[in-house]
Enzyme design. Structure first.
Site, PDB file in Angstrom:
ATOM      1  N   ARG A 206     -26.470 -21.823 -31.318  1.00  0.00           N
ATOM      2  CA  ARG A 206     -27.010 -22.116 -32.652  1.00  0.00           C
ATOM      3  C   ARG A 206     -25.887 -22.043 -33.691  1.00  0.00           C
ATOM      4  O   ARG A 206     -25.762 -22.913 -34.548  1.00  0.00           O
ATOM      5  CB  ARG A 206     -28.125 -21.116 -32.995  1.00  0.00           C
ATOM      6  N   PHE A 221     -38.239 -28.930 -29.029  1.00  0.00           N
ATOM      7  CA  PHE A 221     -38.540 -27.726 -28.232  1.00  0.00           C
ATOM      8  C   PHE A 221     -38.079 -26.507 -29.042  1.00  0.00           C
ATOM      9  O   PHE A 221     -37.246 -25.716 -28.601  1.00  0.00           O
ATOM     10  CB  PHE A 221     -37.842 -27.753 -26.876  1.00  0.00           C
ATOM     11  N   ASP A 242     -42.635 -28.440 -31.369  1.00  0.00           N
ATOM     12  CA  ASP A 242     -42.917 -27.645 -30.174  1.00  0.00           C
ATOM     13  C   ASP A 242     -44.360 -27.928 -29.774  1.00  0.00           C
ATOM     14  O   ASP A 242     -45.209 -28.210 -30.619  1.00  0.00           O
ATOM     15  CB  ASP A 242     -42.718 -26.147 -30.417  1.00  0.00           C
ATOM     16  N   ASN A 268     -45.831 -33.046 -28.308  1.00  0.00           N
ATOM     17  CA  ASN A 268     -45.114 -33.173 -27.040  1.00  0.00           C
ATOM     18  C   ASN A 268     -43.860 -34.006 -27.297  1.00  0.00           C
ATOM     19  O   ASN A 268     -43.941 -35.161 -27.693  1.00  0.00           O
ATOM     20  CB  ASN A 268     -46.021 -33.866 -26.024  1.00  0.00           C
ATOM     21  N   ASP A 289     -33.612 -28.640 -26.542  1.00  0.00           N
ATOM     22  CA  ASP A 289     -33.527 -27.356 -25.813  1.00  0.00           C
ATOM     23  C   ASP A 289     -34.821 -27.141 -25.023  1.00  0.00           C
ATOM     24  O   ASP A 289     -35.605 -26.244 -25.337  1.00  0.00           O
ATOM     25  CB  ASP A 289     -33.285 -26.212 -26.814  1.00  0.00           C
ATOM     26  N   CYS A 329     -31.520 -25.294 -19.188  1.00  0.00           N
ATOM     27  CA  CYS A 329     -31.471 -23.898 -18.722  1.00  0.00           C
ATOM     28  C   CYS A 329     -31.956 -23.786 -17.275  1.00  0.00           C
ATOM     29  O   CYS A 329     -32.370 -22.721 -16.834  1.00  0.00           O
ATOM     30  CB  CYS A 329     -32.258 -22.981 -19.648  1.00  0.00           C
TER      31      CYS A 329
END
Ligand code: SAH
Length: 386
Positions: A206, A221, A242, A268, A289, A329
């Protein structure tokens, strides 16, 4: 008799390769019970080290020490001390960060996160679970927290035959804990928030993204708006998406608290990116993300198309000269594979893209060489040249 595990030849080879996990199929013999610290021997009886034993998980053995040194409570406590000392040496400009990152701190399956005066612990295997009182004592001695919470609700605990639960281990923990990351303040719900409350692993990304952010910013996200809050002061306009209503409510509350304007919308991302393109909306900074699309090896193929889709859409929405901060991730998606996916997305989007920064999880979540599972977060900062 000391609990003992004997490895097969293959198990021994794996151990010599530096990986701390031994699978059940590589254990020749075990005389130990759930969560014991065991002596690990090779087929000839030679002591290889000591480890945690699990009688349920496919990962039957997690190494703690090598050679003749025997792991005990003192070893665990001194490793906790060392992990904390390392975090203190980083001079992190935040009151929330990870203190213990499992295998990378030689404390397999243990996570400890700090949120100001409060600590959150996750003990994800039988061995660590059993040592919880030792862990709590070490943390109390070192840090004198006001409260310690066990967020033992991850699904992986079920693989160990352990209950999924959230329990107070010491002191008191309020409903909302205030923390700071740089100039941004958050109220965090340690009991119900995702992970242990915040995505601490993205803190440095960030900060990095803030160096490039400008113009119209889109945070996809967003969860509670970590990227949006950090980038909004640099932006003309900030939109966050989100799928979770609760997350979007938190973005709004956090924006108010930090005095920034964020247009937070429930949606979405897959649909919203398409919708924005139809409306011919354009952005100067986009953050992607998403949650881990590839939670297992079998999910990789589908995950690849998911990552490609959102990166392609985002690159189309980006103005020339704009920046894309794109993350994965999933540890099942290697850095190389992720780079390839993003490249293919760029080709399909007809965009010329340069890599400005290749990043990973923050330094408080170190990666252990030879243990790919500890390198899960990849973050590329890209520039659309034209
Ligand atoms: N960027 C955040 C962390 C994001 S975690 C931070 O820095 O703190 C991933 C988020 O994606 C979760 O909040 C989850 O609710 C959300 N999510 C999952 N699938 C989604 C989808 N299809 N569209 C939008 N949001 C989604």
């Amino acid at each position: 008799m000391q609990p003992t595990v004997t490895l097969s030849h293959r198990g021994e080879q794996r151990l010599l390769g530096g990986h701390p996990w031994i699978y059940r199929s590589d254990v020749a013999d075990a005389s130990a019970s759930a969560g014991d610290i065991v002596v690990v021997r090779n087929a000839k009886g030679r002591v290889l080290g000591s480890a945690f034993f699990s009688d349920r998980s496919q990962i039957a053995v997690r190494m703690l020490t090598h050679g003749e040194q025997v792991a005990n409570e003192a070893v665990i406590a001194s490793r906790i001390d060392a992990a904390i000392a390392f975090r203190e040496s980083l001079a992190i400009d935040a009151t929330a960060y990870r203190l213990v990152h499992g295998e990378a701190d030689l404390l397999p399956a243990l996570v400890v996160d700090r949120y100001g005066d409060y600590l959150v612990v996750q003990a994800l295997t039988q061995g660590m679970d059993r040592l919880t009182p030792v862990i709590v004592r070490a943390l109390e001695d070192r840090l004198r927290p006001k409260g310690i919470l066990a967020r033992n609700d991850p699904k992986t605990r079920a693989l160990e035959g352990l209950p999924q639960e959230v329990t107070l281990l010491q002191g008191e923990v309020p409903e909302a804990v205030s923390v700071r990351e740089g100039n941004v303040e958050y109220d965090v719900d340690l009991r119900h928030g995702q992970k242990t409350g915040l995505f601490l692993d993205q803190r440095e990304n960030r900060e990095a993204a803030a160096r490039y952010a400008r113009g119209r910013v889109l945070d996809c996200f967003s969860y509670n708006g970590g990227f949006a809050m950090t980038l909004a002061p640099m932006a003309q306009e900030t939109i966050a998406f989100d799928i979770s209503e609760d997350a979007i409510a938190r973005v709004r509350a956090n924006a108010l608290r930090n005095g920034v304007t964020v247009d937070a919308r429930v949606g979405n991302v897959f649909d919203e990116l398409r919708g924005l393109d139809r409306l011919k909306e354009r952005f100067d900074t986009i953050v992607l993300d998403p949650p881990a699309f590839a939670k297992s090896k079998t999910a990789v193929e589908k995950a690849v198309s998911g990552y490609k889709e959102i990166n392609l859409r985002a690159l189309k929405l980006l103005n020339p000269g704009g920046f894309l901060v794109t993350c994965s991730c999933s540890y099942n998606i290697s850095e190389g594979l992720f780079a390839q996916i993003v490249h293919e997305a760029a080709l399909d989007a007809g965009a010329h893209v340069t890599v400005v920064e290749k990043r990973m999880q923050g330094r408080d979540h170190p990666v252990m060489l030879g243990v790919p599972e500890t390198y899960y977060l990849k973050c590329f900062i890209l520039r659309k040249v034209g």
